[in-house]
Write an enzyme that holds these catalytic residues in place. Structure first.
Site, PDB file in Angstrom:
ATOM      1  N   TYR A  16       0.815  -1.228   0.000  1.00 22.49           N
ATOM      2  CA  TYR A  16       0.000   0.000   0.000  1.00 22.49           C
ATOM      3  C   TYR A  16       0.843   1.271   0.000  1.00 22.49           C
ATOM      4  CZ  TYR A  16      -3.786  -3.158   1.279  1.00 22.49           C
ATOM      5  OH  TYR A  16      -4.696  -4.180   1.286  1.00 22.49           O
ATOM      6  N   HIS A  21      -4.218   6.347  -1.291  1.00 16.66           N
ATOM      7  CA  HIS A  21      -4.844   6.355   0.043  1.00 16.66           C
ATOM      8  C   HIS A  21      -3.805   6.641   1.131  1.00 16.66           C
ATOM      9  CE1 HIS A  21      -8.800   5.964   1.510  1.00 16.66           C
ATOM     10  NE2 HIS A  21      -8.852   4.692   1.793  1.00 16.66           N
ATOM     11  N   PHE A  68      -5.061  -0.340   9.497  1.00 16.66           N
ATOM     12  CA  PHE A  68      -5.784  -0.219   8.238  1.00 16.66           C
ATOM     13  C   PHE A  68      -6.786   0.934   8.385  1.00 16.66           C
ATOM     14  CE2 PHE A  68      -3.967  -4.378   7.694  1.00 16.66           C
ATOM     15  CZ  PHE A  68      -3.458  -4.270   6.405  1.00 16.66           C
ATOM     16  N   ASN A  70      -9.911   1.785   7.813  1.00 16.64           N
ATOM     17  CA  ASN A  70     -11.250   1.836   8.404  1.00 16.64           C
ATOM     18  C   ASN A  70     -11.277   1.616   9.910  1.00 16.64           C
ATOM     19  OD1 ASN A  70     -10.618  -0.832   8.243  1.00 16.64           O
ATOM     20  ND2 ASN A  70     -12.524  -1.496   7.285  1.00 16.64           N
ATOM     21  N   ASP A  95      -5.955  11.725   2.256  1.00 16.55           N
ATOM     22  CA  ASP A  95      -6.212  11.859   0.822  1.00 16.55           C
ATOM     23  C   ASP A  95      -7.640  12.343   0.616  1.00 16.55           C
ATOM     24  OD1 ASP A  95      -6.829   9.153   1.904  1.00 16.55           O
ATOM     25  OD2 ASP A  95      -7.674   8.812  -0.076  1.00 16.55           O
ATOM     26  N   ASN A 116     -13.446   6.425   4.959  1.00 19.50           N
ATOM     27  CA  ASN A 116     -13.590   5.478   6.071  1.00 19.50           C
ATOM     28  C   ASN A 116     -12.681   5.786   7.249  1.00 19.50           C
ATOM     29  OD1 ASN A 116     -15.632   4.010   4.866  1.00 19.50           O
ATOM     30  ND2 ASN A 116     -14.198   2.726   3.741  1.00 19.50           N
TER      31      ASN A 116
END
Length: 194
Positions: A16, A21, A68, A70, A95, A116
């Site tokens: 990632y 994100h 993560f 969320n 972002d 989220n």
């Protein structure tokens, strides 16, 4: 009132690292690297990368949740409660689909706009009344891409977008000292007119 906690949002892990994100992580990484002796270290009780530093003579925490996106509120809420940091003393860097690459905006409060990470932080803090630094990544529709939003944010920006996002991060880093001193109007004016 000044900012005591700067949170960068993103997803942990090498897969990632370069995705849109993770723009919040990119800013906090750059900020930490620019401050003498500032090193983000894993702090298991907050499930985050954390550093305590001094900016403009103020003690400031830097935080990158490792939960993560969320579940970002777990880390943010945990550290804020532990160190008695109020929502109005928190700046969340994230972002933003609704801004084009290269744009950066500072604001306090407001809805999550479907983000989220912000949804979970709002739930953890019990309020939307914290500061946000929104780094534009563009929207797949405005960039003429056929990707779904969830897919778009989890991909690398195209080279020209990456350059613009990095410019927005540089611009944003220049106002961080003012933000840490509580000079929000001056910081907003500089960021929005720079």
């Amino acid at each position: 009132m000044h900012i005591r906690l700067i949170v960068g949002l993103g997803n942990p892990g090498p897969e990632y690292e370069q995705t849109r994100h993770n723009a919040g992580f990119w800013l906090v990484d750059n900020l930490a690297n620019s401050l003498p002796g500032c090193h983000l270290q894993r702090e298991s009780r907050f499930n985050a990368m954390v550093a305590k530093t001094s900016i403009s003579g103020k003690d400031v925490w830097l935080l990158e949740p490792l939960t993560f996106m969320n579940r970002s509120g777990q880390s943010v809420g945990g550290l804020a409660r532990f160190f008695k940091i109020g929502p109005e003393e928190i700046l969340v860097v994230h972002d933003e689909l609704d801004l084009p690459p290269g744009a950066a905006k500072l604001k306090r409060g407001g809805s999550s706009g479907g983000h989220n990470g912000l949804k979970d932080i709002t739930a953890a803090l019990g309020t939307q009344d914290y500061w946000r630094l929104r780094l534009g990544i563009g929207h797949p529709r405005t960039l003429n891409l056929q990707q779904a939003v969830a897919d778009f944010v989890l991909h690398r920006p195209r080279r020209e977008e990456q350059t613009l996002i990095e410019e927005a991060i540089d611009k944003s880093l220049r106002i961080i000292p003012m933000v840490c001193e509580g000079k929000m109007n001056a910081a907003t004016m500089q960021l929005h007119t720079d």
